[in-house]
Enzyme design. Sequence first.
Site, PDB file in Angstrom:
ATOM      1  NE  ARG A  75      37.633  49.270  42.448  1.00 14.07           N
ATOM      2  CZ  ARG A  75      36.732  49.511  43.384  1.00 14.07           C
ATOM      3  NH1 ARG A  75      36.290  48.526  44.143  1.00 14.07           N
ATOM      4  NH2 ARG A  75      36.261  50.728  43.567  1.00 14.07           N
ATOM      5  CG  HIS A  76      41.882  51.460  43.049  1.00 13.23           C
ATOM      6  ND1 HIS A  76      41.102  51.553  44.184  1.00 13.23           N
ATOM      7  CD2 HIS A  76      41.109  51.879  42.035  1.00 13.23           C
ATOM      8  CE1 HIS A  76      39.916  52.025  43.862  1.00 13.23           C
ATOM      9  NE2 HIS A  76      39.881  52.226  42.549  1.00 13.23           N
ATOM     10  N   GLY A  77      43.409  49.103  45.572  1.00 12.79           N
ATOM     11  CA  GLY A  77      42.907  48.678  46.877  1.00 12.79           C
ATOM     12  C   GLY A  77      42.000  49.711  47.524  1.00 12.79           C
ATOM     13  CB  ALA A 405      42.359  44.361  46.152  1.00  9.99           C
TER      14      ALA A 405
END
Length: 477
Positions: A75-77, A405
């Site tokens: 996952r994106h931060g 993340a």
Amino acid sequence: MLADVVLLLLLLLLSRRGCSPADAPDFAAHFGSKTRYEDSAAHRRMLLLSPPPSSPPELLDDRSCSPMHLTAVVRHGSRYPTAKNIRAIRKLSHLMASSRGAGPDGDVDGDVAGDAARWRDVLRRWDMWYTDDMDGQLAAKGREDLRSLASRLARAFPTLLGEESLRGDGGDGGGGLRVLTSSKRRCVASAEAFQEGLHRQANVSTPVSYRQRVDDGLLRFFDHCRAYVERVEKNSTALREVHKFRDGPEMAALTRKASRKLGLPDGHLTPDLLEAAFYLCSYELAVKSLHSPWCFLFDRHDAKVLEYKCDLKLFWKRAHGHAINLLASCPLFHHIFRTLDKAGRPRRSTEPAAEPASILVGHAETLLPLLGLLGLYKDESPPTADNFRSQQGRLFRSSLLVPYAANVVLVLLDCPRGPRLRLLVNETPVRFPGLPDQDAPLYRDVRAAYRHLLDGCDFRQACEGGGGGGRPPNTEL
Ligand SMILES: *[C@@H]1O[C@H](CO)[C@@H](O)[C@H](O)[C@H]1NC(C)=O
Ligand SMILES: *[C@@H]1O[C@H](CO)[C@@H](O)[C@H](O)[C@H]1NC(C)=O
């Protein structure tokens, strides 16, 4: 200058209350999908769900095995609030700006009213610094989330994520690492940061040549599944438990308590606005590492109630709540197993080397359905508006599963009796529900356990066929 005044006021308040200002609120591990990775990890360690950070997880119980491929869904931060979140925050800050308290300010006295007036004052002075163009973008902290995750994974798997895989050409037969990402800017930026982390760890001095490709069909499958959009996303009945909980007694008690704390007349602070304040507290922490004055509206119990509301929403909208939520991710499921099949296939010495690693960067909405298909984190009974108390020990807890993340890592191991597969969720070893006795079962046994999905799990049929009437295929293990 103004910030100094606010800080002074806060310190004054804190000293009056006998607490000391901490870096983070003590409920920082309960922000649901807006939890920082490190807070989530610390909480997991406290629950003894994972080993302390100093001891790298024992990834190869069997010394005769060696890692041959790694697939990571990440996952994106940490990100800025989305435009929708920012609208809610603005509404909240307007409410505070216009609030006058329950009675005329001069009329009331006593400690409670005095405290309330001071709280209102601190929050009224809070600087609304979020602007619409921040719309969900990756924060600097979020870039670092991904860099350090990549460094840790590269330390754990140097043969797969080291210098050599950065050299290969990435993807089409070159033996290099492959990076696919959702088209959202926060994801593309996260994919870049991940590669920067690998370079940092490999100590490569050349500038990073980014190699990510956008693939929304794979990483934003939910946008492409018509049945999902119709039956869940556009269907408010599908989320009735969430709405019931928002209008229920737990949220009402929280709203009353916060209103009293601020000396606001009843009804001004709605559950939605209270939730906006809770997430504002989370954003200030995740984006600015700040213990925001908004956090002082909540305590641990309050946070657990709001965390539950987040879990309810994700459960019914993105996870086991409706079968179609999971089935929408069938393309991702198939893609991962195809990649593993290819990497584990015996090859002649003349053939190009197997792809060492495949990095897939997406959203919490990408990871949850995948975890669901894998059969993980499914409780005996579903979370509903009425069972907050009995769900205290639930497995489905977004703060632990999908913080910023978050990552699901599958490591294919080359072992004497054939390839084996290891599963890590947020860097913590997890066993496949169908094979509960083994840390790293034979890959062919994992395939057998998911046979029904590998042979079925047809996106076209689930998402386009049936027109809503047909029963979706069984996703039970
Ligand atoms: C990293 O690279 C620099 C410059 O090339 C070098 O001085 C340093 O020793 C390297 N460090 C490691 C850990 O390899
Ligand atoms: C909306 O959701 C409810 C509850 O899951 C379901 O019974 C109903 O069929 C859905 N409506 C549509 C149009 O899919």
